[in-house]
Design a protein around this motif. Structure first.
Motif, mmCIF file in Angstrom:
data_model
loop_
_atom_site.group_PDB
_atom_site.id
_atom_site.type_symbol
_atom_site.label_atom_id
_atom_site.label_comp_id
_atom_site.label_asym_id
_atom_site.label_seq_id
_atom_site.Cartn_x
_atom_site.Cartn_y
_atom_site.Cartn_z
ATOM 1 N N UNK A 1 47.596 43.056 44.029
ATOM 2 C CA UNK A 1 49.269 44.311 44.240
ATOM 3 C C UNK A 1 50.068 43.677 44.676
ATOM 4 N N UNK A 2 50.769 42.681 44.914
ATOM 5 C CA UNK A 2 51.711 41.816 45.675
ATOM 6 C C UNK A 2 52.205 41.668 44.020
ATOM 7 N N UNK A 3 51.036 40.522 43.587
ATOM 8 C CA UNK A 3 51.695 40.074 42.261
ATOM 9 C C UNK A 3 52.017 41.025 40.691
ATOM 10 N N UNK A 4 51.007 42.167 41.460
ATOM 11 C CA UNK A 4 51.412 42.948 40.030
ATOM 12 C C UNK A 4 52.878 43.523 40.810
ATOM 13 N N UNK A 5 53.766 44.074 42.087
ATOM 14 C CA UNK A 5 54.819 44.569 42.116
ATOM 15 C C UNK A 5 55.817 43.293 41.902
ATOM 16 N N UNK B 1 49.276 49.525 34.197
ATOM 17 C CA UNK B 1 49.306 49.877 35.226
ATOM 18 C C UNK B 1 47.663 49.309 35.933
ATOM 19 N N UNK B 2 47.969 49.443 37.038
ATOM 20 C CA UNK B 2 47.096 48.588 38.112
ATOM 21 C C UNK B 2 46.084 49.898 38.923
ATOM 22 N N UNK B 3 45.253 49.928 38.672
ATOM 23 C CA UNK B 3 44.835 51.221 39.224
ATOM 24 C C UNK B 3 42.982 49.962 40.092
ATOM 25 N N UNK B 4 43.397 50.309 41.482
ATOM 26 C CA UNK B 4 42.305 49.514 42.502
ATOM 27 C C UNK B 4 43.137 49.982 44.422
ATOM 28 N N UNK B 5 42.610 49.044 45.008
ATOM 29 C CA UNK B 5 42.511 48.701 46.204
ATOM 30 C C UNK B 5 44.200 47.483 46.753
#
Length: 215
Positions: free
Chosen positions: A189-193, A178-182
């Protein structure tokens, strides 16, 4: 807010001074952060100029700095200790406030920061690497490393994991990442995607939060 609350628990009299302009948070600030109302919050009416971004940001920042100085003058607070994450605000208080502590999160070394470091009471860095950035400018005894923290009590959740997965229609057997935040570039966030494309069928990736990369 959590820093202020923690300081109060150490027996320190705390007043949080903030700019009074339009905010995204509409509910009571203590309720929003689930904190006891154990310190004073003072709001200074400040202009809100958002465009052009850099000029608007600087003007509202400057306005707050001026209002802050007037407030400290009229309330006879120049003998107090000011703790801030903003080097420009502390810079404007050089020669006016007795004790100045700067908490640095980004390793800034602009002109205001370099001058401030000559007059600062103490510097708080959130990592050892940040301390190395400022080591040439300050003696070691003036730098404290205090890592970013979290209130672990918030994670003592009594709900059953499987029941929560059912409630939110999450897979019962897969591992959840999970990524939780802005959801923006700076926070990763893009790295997570992109990383989610490298997973296998046993892993479910979930992102929660607002931001420009939400879509």
């Amino acid at each position: 807010m959590h820093t202020c609350s923690a300081l109060v628990k150490q027996g320190i009299d705390v007043e949080l001074i903030i700019a009074d302009r339009e905010q995204l948070i509409k509910q009571d600030i203590f309720d929003y952060y689930t904190l006891p109302e154990n310190f004073k919050i003072t709001k200074l009416k400040t202009i809100g100029i958002w465009r052009p971004y850099y000029l608007g940001y600087f003007l509202q920042h400057l306005h707050f700095a001026v209002k802050l100085q007037w407030y400290l003058f009229w309330t006879y607070r120049y003998n107090c200790t000011v703790y801030s994450r903003d080097e420009f605000i502390l810079f404007t208080l050089i020669g006016k406030v007795k004790n100045k502590f700067w908490e640095s999160h980004e390793g800034k070394l602009n002109i205001f920061a370099k001058i401030l470091l000559k007059f600062i009471t103490g510097l708080v860095c959130i990592s050892v690497n940040l301390k190395k950035v400022y080591a040439p400018y300050l003696p070691d005894e003036k730098i404290l490393v205090a890592h970013d923290a979290v209130d672990v009590q918030e994670f003592f959740i009594k709900h059953d994991k499987q029941e929560m997965r059912k409630k939110y229609s999450l897979p019962l057997e897969k591992k959840l990442v999970m990524y939780i935040g802005k959801l923006d570039e700076v926070k990763g966030a893009r790295t997570f995607a992109q990383a989610s494309n490298l997973g296998n069928e046993d892993v479910q990736y979930i992102a929660i939060g607002p931001g420009p990369l939400r879509e």
